[in-house]
Design an enzyme around this catalytic site. Sequence first.
Site, PDB file in Angstrom:
ATOM      1  N   GLY A  46       0.821  -1.195   0.000  1.00  0.00           N
ATOM      2  CA  GLY A  46       0.000   0.000   0.000  1.00  0.00           C
ATOM      3  C   GLY A  46       0.859   1.249   0.000  1.00  0.00           C
ATOM      4  N   GLN A  51       3.268   9.839   1.308  1.00  0.00           N
ATOM      5  CA  GLN A  51       4.576   9.155   1.235  1.00  0.00           C
ATOM      6  C   GLN A  51       5.392   9.571   0.011  1.00  0.00           C
ATOM      7  OE1 GLN A  51       2.679   5.096   2.085  1.00  0.00           O
ATOM      8  NE2 GLN A  51       4.740   4.859   2.896  1.00  0.00           N
ATOM      9  N   CYS A  91       6.560  -0.725   6.319  1.00  0.00           N
ATOM     10  CA  CYS A  91       6.146   0.500   5.634  1.00  0.00           C
ATOM     11  C   CYS A  91       7.266   0.935   4.708  1.00  0.00           C
ATOM     12  CB  CYS A  91       5.860   1.581   6.678  1.00  0.00           C
ATOM     13  SG  CYS A  91       5.374   3.160   5.972  1.00  0.00           S
ATOM     14  N   LEU A  92       6.908   1.332   3.496  1.00  0.00           N
ATOM     15  CA  LEU A  92       7.930   1.777   2.552  1.00  0.00           C
ATOM     16  C   LEU A  92       8.655   3.021   3.062  1.00  0.00           C
ATOM     17  CD1 LEU A  92       5.997   1.228  -0.789  1.00  0.00           C
ATOM     18  CD2 LEU A  92       7.846  -0.177   0.140  1.00  0.00           C
ATOM     19  N   HIS A 133      -3.551   0.873   8.043  1.00  0.00           N
ATOM     20  CA  HIS A 133      -2.191   1.439   7.987  1.00  0.00           C
ATOM     21  C   HIS A 133      -2.156   2.678   7.087  1.00  0.00           C
ATOM     22  CE1 HIS A 133       2.362   0.849   7.582  1.00  0.00           C
ATOM     23  NE2 HIS A 133       2.088   1.684   6.603  1.00  0.00           N
ATOM     24  N   GLU A 134      -2.775   2.560   5.904  1.00  0.00           N
ATOM     25  CA  GLU A 134      -2.730   3.680   4.954  1.00  0.00           C
ATOM     26  C   GLU A 134      -3.575   4.854   5.446  1.00  0.00           C
ATOM     27  OE1 GLU A 134      -0.425   3.520   2.851  1.00  0.00           O
ATOM     28  OE2 GLU A 134      -0.110   1.367   3.098  1.00  0.00           O
ATOM     29  N   HIS A 137      -1.651   6.938   7.737  1.00  0.00           N
ATOM     30  CA  HIS A 137      -0.746   7.881   7.055  1.00  0.00           C
ATOM     31  C   HIS A 137      -1.442   9.215   6.789  1.00  0.00           C
ATOM     32  CE1 HIS A 137       3.027   5.850   6.170  1.00  0.00           C
ATOM     33  NE2 HIS A 137       2.419   4.776   5.688  1.00  0.00           N
TER      34      HIS A 137
HETATM   35 NI    NI Z   1       3.229   2.888   5.357  1.00  0.00          NI
END
Ligand code: NI
Length: 161
Positions: A46, A51, A91-92, A133-134, A137
Site C-alpha cells: 500500500g 509518502q 512500511c515503505l 495502515h494507509e 498515514h
Molecule cells: Ni506505510
Amino acid sequence: MALREIRTMGDPILEKKSKPVKEITERIRELIADMTDTLMDAEGVGLAAVQVGVLKRIIIVDTCEEGSDPIVMINPVIKETSGEQEGYEGCLSVPGKTGMVTRPDHVVVEFLNEDMEPVTMEGDGLFARCVCHECDHLEGELYVDKVEGELKDVEKEADGD
Ligand code: NI
C-alpha cells in the site's frame, strides 16, 4: 512509468494531516498513476500520497489477490471495524524495519473512486490491515508508534506497505 521519491521516517511531511480531494484534475490523475508505478516498483502492499510528498487523501491498496488491480481510494473513511489480528507490519517509509501491530481483522471502508463515485468495500486480513495502515498515514501517523515490543530489522522479504 514515473516513479516518485518515497519519503522516509524523519521527513516532517509524514507527520502532517492530508487534505480531502475535492475534484479530479489532471495533476491528481498523474499523481495516482505515479503512485501506482511507485508502489509496484517498490513491491509494496500500500501507499499513501503523503509518502510521495503530496498531502492529499489518496491511498492505494494492493493486497495482491490473484488478478486484482490495486485499489485507488480517494478520501477513504473507515466506517466499521471488528475483530482483531496480530501481525508483523512494514512500511515503505520505514525501510528495513518491521514490528508487531494489532489491527482490526475486518473493516468496512467508504471512499471515492477515480471518477469520484462513492464506493463501499469490506475485507479481512491483509486488506483490513493495509487499509488501517494507509488511513493512519493520512492522519500523519506511522505504524512504528503502534508497535508492540521492538521494531526489528528485516532482511530481504520485508513486505512494506
Ligand atoms: Ni506505510
